[in-house]
Scaffold this active site. Structure first.
Site, PDB file in Angstrom:
ATOM      1  N   HIS A 179      40.725  43.545  39.475  1.00 36.44           N
ATOM      2  CA  HIS A 179      40.552  42.336  38.652  1.00 36.44           C
ATOM      3  C   HIS A 179      39.321  41.528  39.070  1.00 36.44           C
ATOM      4  O   HIS A 179      38.690  40.878  38.242  1.00 36.44           O
ATOM      5  CB  HIS A 179      41.809  41.457  38.700  1.00 36.44           C
ATOM      6  CG  HIS A 179      42.140  40.914  40.052  1.00 36.44           C
ATOM      7  ND1 HIS A 179      42.787  41.658  41.012  1.00 36.44           N
ATOM      8  CD2 HIS A 179      41.918  39.691  40.614  1.00 36.44           C
ATOM      9  CE1 HIS A 179      42.970  40.932  42.089  1.00 36.44           C
ATOM     10  NE2 HIS A 179      42.440  39.725  41.887  1.00 36.44           N
TER      11      HIS A 179
ATOM     12  N   LYS B 173      32.981  40.602  41.538  1.00 34.65           N
ATOM     13  CA  LYS B 173      32.514  39.779  42.669  1.00 34.65           C
ATOM     14  C   LYS B 173      31.534  40.539  43.551  1.00 34.65           C
ATOM     15  O   LYS B 173      30.832  39.924  44.366  1.00 34.65           O
ATOM     16  CB  LYS B 173      33.712  39.308  43.501  1.00 34.65           C
ATOM     17  CG  LYS B 173      34.508  38.189  42.821  1.00 34.65           C
ATOM     18  CD  LYS B 173      35.624  37.680  43.712  1.00 34.65           C
ATOM     19  CE  LYS B 173      36.375  36.537  43.036  1.00 34.65           C
ATOM     20  NZ  LYS B 173      37.490  36.038  43.884  1.00 34.65           N
TER      21      LYS B 173
ATOM     22  N   HIS C   1      41.255  38.018  32.945  1.00 36.20           N
ATOM     23  CA  HIS C   1      42.264  37.407  33.820  1.00 36.20           C
ATOM     24  C   HIS C   1      42.005  35.928  34.120  1.00 36.20           C
ATOM     25  O   HIS C   1      42.845  35.267  34.734  1.00 36.20           O
ATOM     26  CB  HIS C   1      42.418  38.207  35.120  1.00 36.20           C
ATOM     27  CG  HIS C   1      41.285  38.075  36.094  1.00 36.20           C
ATOM     28  ND1 HIS C   1      40.060  38.688  35.906  1.00 36.20           N
ATOM     29  CD2 HIS C   1      41.183  37.408  37.272  1.00 36.20           C
ATOM     30  CE1 HIS C   1      39.273  38.414  36.935  1.00 36.20           C
ATOM     31  NE2 HIS C   1      39.917  37.635  37.779  1.00 36.20           N
ATOM     32  N   HIS C   2      40.852  35.399  33.660  1.00 34.79           N
ATOM     33  CA  HIS C   2      40.607  33.958  33.789  1.00 34.79           C
ATOM     34  C   HIS C   2      40.663  33.240  32.440  1.00 34.79           C
ATOM     35  O   HIS C   2      40.336  32.043  32.367  1.00 34.79           O
ATOM     36  CB  HIS C   2      39.254  33.698  34.463  1.00 34.79           C
ATOM     37  CG  HIS C   2      39.287  33.916  35.944  1.00 34.79           C
ATOM     38  ND1 HIS C   2      40.044  33.162  36.798  1.00 34.79           N
ATOM     39  CD2 HIS C   2      38.653  34.841  36.722  1.00 34.79           C
ATOM     40  CE1 HIS C   2      39.888  33.599  38.049  1.00 34.79           C
ATOM     41  NE2 HIS C   2      39.034  34.615  38.021  1.00 34.79           N
TER      42      HIS C   2
ATOM     43  N   ASP D 194      47.546  36.720  39.555  1.00 32.84           N
ATOM     44  CA  ASP D 194      46.408  36.353  40.418  1.00 32.84           C
ATOM     45  C   ASP D 194      46.499  34.895  40.857  1.00 32.84           C
ATOM     46  O   ASP D 194      46.287  34.565  42.030  1.00 32.84           O
ATOM     47  CB  ASP D 194      45.108  36.611  39.669  1.00 32.84           C
ATOM     48  CG  ASP D 194      43.876  36.376  40.535  1.00 32.84           C
ATOM     49  OD1 ASP D 194      43.912  36.762  41.720  1.00 32.84           O
ATOM     50  OD2 ASP D 194      42.900  35.806  40.031  1.00 32.84           O
TER      51      ASP D 194
END
Length: 517
Positions: A375, A379, A430-431, A459
């Protein structure tokens, strides 16, 4: 069970193998004649007749109508001796036409008998209605009648055998596509037992409801019951071969030790040995003895089915390899973020729990679990000075941080693998938030894919419950209150409801994979 028990299995099986060719039921022979004396004489002459150590069983009909009724009641009449002239001059011929054309009986051997030679055109009748013979009644006595029965019963056997083989082969072919569609070991075992039951029923003329069967996965350290039916249906959580009835455990133990199939008159073990040390075992009992041809069909089915199990094992190995790579990538990302690998394990378990509750199958839930460690894949493209900054981010830094969702999506979006397809959705969404205030696209409600909504809650729950470089872990009561407060805002109400239903299980996951510093 011990080694001494196994010493006697081969002797028992050898003795039982000799019985495979027995025809357990008497051969049914119908006498169709309006003369009672003909019935009496025929039965007397054939009273001691046996074919393959099996006697005859006589059915008597004194008219074509009575014979037709008996044919409707019995689907296994081997031979019918039919008089031509009964209630009408051609009653026998009409009966034969009914048997072949209306009742669609092609197996029973039909022998025309007449006391009036020349009553019917011999060649035409024999050719049109598959008549085995056409005789004068005076010829059918003593040795001639004995010879006739031998030839007709042999012919009947061959025809029935061909019909059984044809239907058996059709089942084997039909099973191929069904087994290919099975996507888990459990489904594959279930379909195999379904088709084995049909095949055994077809081969042995045994009703499927009388069969008892089990499917077992085993390797040197694991013995796991996958499915059980019939007399074994009560068995659950079986983890030891010695918990099975002795006669079952003996045969299964021999099959495992010798890595082969084993057949007796009323039971068999089919061993799907893999290239590794594992195997799938099928045990069946409760059927009538099988012939050599029946066993050959079962062997063909086993060979065909083993290919499906080999493919399933290969697919499983590939998926396991894919999951391992995904976890390694996930751990590398968490390491870059100075998080522990336990974060991705916790999120993975939570997404699986929620996916199952929200309607995904076991197989799809496992794929979602395997995808969730990626996920935060994006990054990897975020500078360390932003990623590890302990304080608040500037607007410019926050914009760079938000870009990790798109970076991760771009890295896996073109993959054809199911796990990475899920990973692409999870990474990108997922955000996002249920009320539309999330990023990167401000999606709202069901515009967000369900796996994205699931991953979002998993998360956030884990992030709040554990230390991060920019914050300390919240008390669990506050984390749970935040989830409740954000229902319909940050989180999908259905996902929150699923979370509440499995709250204790999710908290247990959190405890199981605690971070250790």
């Amino acid at each position: 069970m011990n080694d001494d028990d196994l010493l006697f299995i081969d002797e028992d099986i050898t003795a039982l193998d000799d019985q495979f060719s027995l025809h357990l039921s008497p051969w049914k022979v119908m006498i169709v004649d309006d003369d009672e004396e003909v019935h009496a004489v025929t039965k007397l002459v054939l009273s001691n007749f046996e074919w393959e150590d099996t006697p005859l069983h006589f059915l008597s009909a004194y008219s074509a109508y009575e014979a037709e009724q008996l044919f409707l009641e019995h689907n296994d009449i081997a031979v019918a001796l039919i008089d031509v002239v009964m209630e009408t001059d051609d009653a026998g011929l009409r009966l034969i036409e009914t048997i072949r054309n209306e009742l669609n009986n092609k197996a029973t051997r039909l022998v025309l008998r007449t006391g009036q030679p020349g009553q019917a055109p011999e060649r035409k009748i024999i050719r049109e209605y598959e008549i085995s013979d056409y005789k004068n009644k005076t010829e059918l006595s003593g040795i001639k009648l004995d010879t006739l029965m031998c030839s007709t019963l042999r012919s009947y056997q061959n025809i029935v055998s061909l019909q059984k083989n044809k239907k058996g082969l059709e089942l084997v072919v039909e099973s191929s596509s069904a087994l290919l569609d099975a996507i888990t070991y459990e489904a594959l075992v279930g379909e195999t037992i379904n088709y084995l039951s049909k095949l055994v029923e077809q081969c042995s003329n045994t009703p499927a409801y009388t069969l008892s069967s089990i499917g077992i996965y085993c390797n040197p350290t694991v013995f796991h019951l996958i499915e059980s039916r019939g007399d074994f249906a009560h068995l659950t959580d079986l983890d030891d071969i010695d918990k099975l009835p002795d006669h079952v455990s003996l045969l299964i133990a021999q099959s495992i030790a010798e890595q082969r199939h084993i057949y007796t008159t009323s039971a068999f073990v089919m061993n799907m040995q893999s290239s590794s040390d594992s195997c799938i075992i099928f045990y069946f009992e409760g059927f009538l003895p099988l012939s050599e041809q029946d066993i050959s069909l079962l062997e063909l089915f086993a060979s065909n089915t083993k290919t499906s199990f080999d493919n399933e094992e290969l697919r499983h190995e590939l998926e396991e390899g894919q999951r391992e790579i995904v976890y390694l990538l996930g751990e590398a990302i968490e390491h870059k973020s100075k998080e522990t690998g336990n974060h991705i394990r916790r999120v993975a378990e939570i997404t699986r729990i929620l996916a199952l509750e929200l309607g995904y199958s076991v197989a799809e839930s496992e794929k979602i679990k395997s995808a969730s460690p990626l996920h935060d894949l994006g990054k990897i493209g975020i500078p360390d000075n932003i990623l590890h900054k302990p304080g608040a981010l500037t607007p410019e830094e926050w914009k760079i941080m938000q870009s990790h969702v798109e970076i991760g999506y771009e890295l896996v979006r073109y993959s054809g693998q199911d796990i990475l397809k899920y990973a692409a959705i999870i990474s990108l969404q997922h955000h996002e938030k249920w009320d539309g205030t999330g990023y990167p696209s401000g999606l709202k409600g069901e515009e967000i894919d369900l796996v994205g909504r699931i991953a979002s809650l998993a998360d956030v729950f884990d992030a709040l419950a554990h230390d991060r470089c920019y914050k300390k872990a919240w008390p669990m009561e506050e984390v749970l209150q935040f989830i409740d407060d954000q229902e319909g805002l940050h989180f999908d109400p259905l996902v929150v409801e699923a979370f509440r239903k499995h709250k204790s299980q999710i908290i247990a996951v959190n405890e199981r994979y605690k971070d250790i510093y």
